[in-house]
Write an enzyme that holds these catalytic residues in place. Structure first.
Site, PDB file in Angstrom:
ATOM      1  N   LYS A   1     -13.016 -33.353  39.120  1.00 43.62           N
ATOM      2  CA  LYS A   1     -13.666 -34.149  38.077  1.00 43.62           C
ATOM      3  C   LYS A   1     -12.819 -34.258  36.816  1.00 43.62           C
ATOM      4  O   LYS A   1     -13.018 -35.176  36.029  1.00 43.62           O
ATOM      5  CB  LYS A   1     -15.049 -33.580  37.762  1.00 43.62           C
ATOM      6  CG  LYS A   1     -15.073 -32.122  37.335  1.00 43.62           C
ATOM      7  CD  LYS A   1     -16.493 -31.711  36.975  1.00 43.62           C
ATOM      8  CE  LYS A   1     -16.930 -30.403  37.567  1.00 43.62           C
ATOM      9  NZ  LYS A   1     -16.286 -29.201  37.032  1.00 43.62           N
TER      10      LYS A   1
ATOM     11  N   LYS B   1      -6.675 -31.721  45.525  1.00 42.77           N
ATOM     12  CA  LYS B   1      -8.127 -31.802  45.744  1.00 42.77           C
ATOM     13  C   LYS B   1      -8.748 -32.796  44.767  1.00 42.77           C
ATOM     14  O   LYS B   1      -8.233 -33.004  43.656  1.00 42.77           O
ATOM     15  CB  LYS B   1      -8.765 -30.411  45.649  1.00 42.77           C
ATOM     16  CG  LYS B   1      -9.221 -30.020  44.285  1.00 42.77           C
ATOM     17  CD  LYS B   1     -10.092 -28.778  44.272  1.00 42.77           C
ATOM     18  CE  LYS B   1     -10.390 -28.495  42.797  1.00 42.77           C
ATOM     19  NZ  LYS B   1     -11.659 -28.001  42.448  1.00 42.77           N
TER      20      LYS B   1
ATOM     21  N   LYS C   1      -3.570 -24.875  36.810  1.00 42.32           N
ATOM     22  CA  LYS C   1      -4.071 -25.489  35.574  1.00 42.32           C
ATOM     23  C   LYS C   1      -3.123 -25.261  34.409  1.00 42.32           C
ATOM     24  O   LYS C   1      -2.992 -26.116  33.542  1.00 42.32           O
ATOM     25  CB  LYS C   1      -5.471 -24.975  35.224  1.00 42.32           C
ATOM     26  CG  LYS C   1      -6.484 -25.409  36.254  1.00 42.32           C
ATOM     27  CD  LYS C   1      -7.836 -25.722  35.670  1.00 42.32           C
ATOM     28  CE  LYS C   1      -8.678 -26.295  36.790  1.00 42.32           C
ATOM     29  NZ  LYS C   1      -9.604 -27.296  36.463  1.00 42.32           N
TER      30      LYS C   1
END
Ligand code: ATP
Ligand code: LTN
Length: 329
Positions: A200, A197, A115
């Protein structure tokens, strides 16, 4: 007879929940509540580790509550609550930050590295510290099992390490938790890039199917999903990851076994397979959304309030023991 376990899991309101969240996490929760003590949280303090719009965040918290209910989580059997309404979570996170967690632990976390990317100095301290709050969530309830997708296994391992270190120093305060990861569907991949992956918070909305997506749009996303070279239908995650992912989605949402699907599609091509999969997804979403629409905001709020009361009661008792053990009381 199966032994009754204490189960805790959560999802952060950082985007619209996807079929990845459903297949990897929520669908197993509903199964587990029949014979366990389950606690399911909307972990809003995890969501603010990256910037959120307050109005949207508020909306998402209620929508996720409704998604839990639509997925069959029963507030009479399980505790459903919003993390920020139970202050013990952040209090214990602080204690564990000081007692049990090392900088080196957090530097190893792959989710943080993914991230933060090459902007590690420019992301919030919260994003770095996120796994400690997650450890607090889990350890507060004497949790034995944590049903999550594959990507969260490392965080649960860390919660175990923190709990063991704390117990070594202060006595047997925490139960050592265990991650429970599905065999199939633990890692649903992006529809546009099968090496990533499905998430959202992905920038490309074509990469995921949200549980509340417009059904026609969702069908288009399946038809457009990338496929590997080759034409026949075969399950080979290493060589043909895109197709393996579509088969996984088909099996999970259509209630079918992968080997059976491979047999049924022998001699048929991608086109027909994708068209059928689009229908399976449409049927699943249609049924799910019908249930979702029947739940009002007021219902969701009442469930959260009831959950808050139960969670507060459990955590108050636990926090007293923890505070006493470390000498602040
Ligand atoms: P974000 O994109 O904001 O990081 P996310 O979609 O990865 O979010 P989380 O809130 O981090 O979702 O995860 C909630 C639960 O859903 C976790 O148990 C996680 O492991 C599971 N999960 C998330 N994405 C997938 C996926 N693609 N396949 C299987 N399980 C998943
Ligand atoms: N970090 C998790 C969400 C999460 C969680 C938890 C999961 C926060 N606290 C406690 C299980 C148990 C995620 O990103 N999916």
């Amino acid at each position: 007879m199966k032994q009754v376990k204490t189960i805790f899991s959560g999802i952060k309101p950082s985007g619209d929940l996807t079929i990845g969240n459903y297949i990897g996490a929520i669908s197993q929760w509903a199964e587990m509540q029949a014979y366990n003590n389950c606690i399911f949280s909307i972990v809003d303090y995890h969501a603010i580790t990256v910037k959120q719009d307050p109005t949207i965040l508020r909306r998402r918290i209620l929508d996720i509550t409704k998604i839990y209910l639509a997925a069959g989580i029963d507030p009479q059997k399980s505790i459903i609550f919003q993390q920020s309404t139970v202050p013990a979570h952040t209090e214990l996170a602080w204690i564990l930050n000081c007692l049990g967690t090392y900088m080196a632990d957090l530097k190893k976390m792959t989710q943080f590295k993914d991230k933060a990317g090459d902007r590690q100095d420019a992301v919030s301290v919260g994003l770095f510290d996120y796994p400690v709050l997650m450890a607090a969530d889990i350890l507060l309830y004497d949790t034995q099992s944590v049903p999550v997708g594959e990507d969260q296994k490392q965080h649960v391992e860390l919660a175990r390490d923190i709990a063991k270190r704390f117990n070594n120093e202060y006595g047997p305060i925490f139960v050592i938790p265990e991650a429970v990861v599905r065999k199939e569907g633990a890692r649903v991949m992006s529809l546009t890039d099968p090496s990533k992956k499905m998430a959202k918070s992905d920038d490309s909305a074509n990469s995921y199917i949200a549980l509340l997506d417009d059904i026609e749009l969702a069908k288009k996303k399946i038809i457009k999903a990338v496929t590997d070279s080759g034409t026949d239908i075969d399950y080979d995650p290493a060589e043909r990851p895109a197709l393996a992912n579509l088969l996984t989605i088909y099996a999970a949402l259509g209630n079918r076994q992968i080997p059976r699907l491979v047999k049924d599609y022998a001699g048929k091509g991608y086109g027909e397979f994708k068209k059928d999969l689009a229908e399976v997804v449409a049927k699943f979403l249609g049924d799910f959304q019908d249930k979702f629409k029947q739940i009002s905001d007021a219902d969701a709020q009442a469930v959260l309030e009831q959950g808050r009361e139960k969670a507060a009661e459990i955590t108050q008792v636990k926090m007293e023991k923890i505070r006493a053990a470390i000498g602040v009381r």
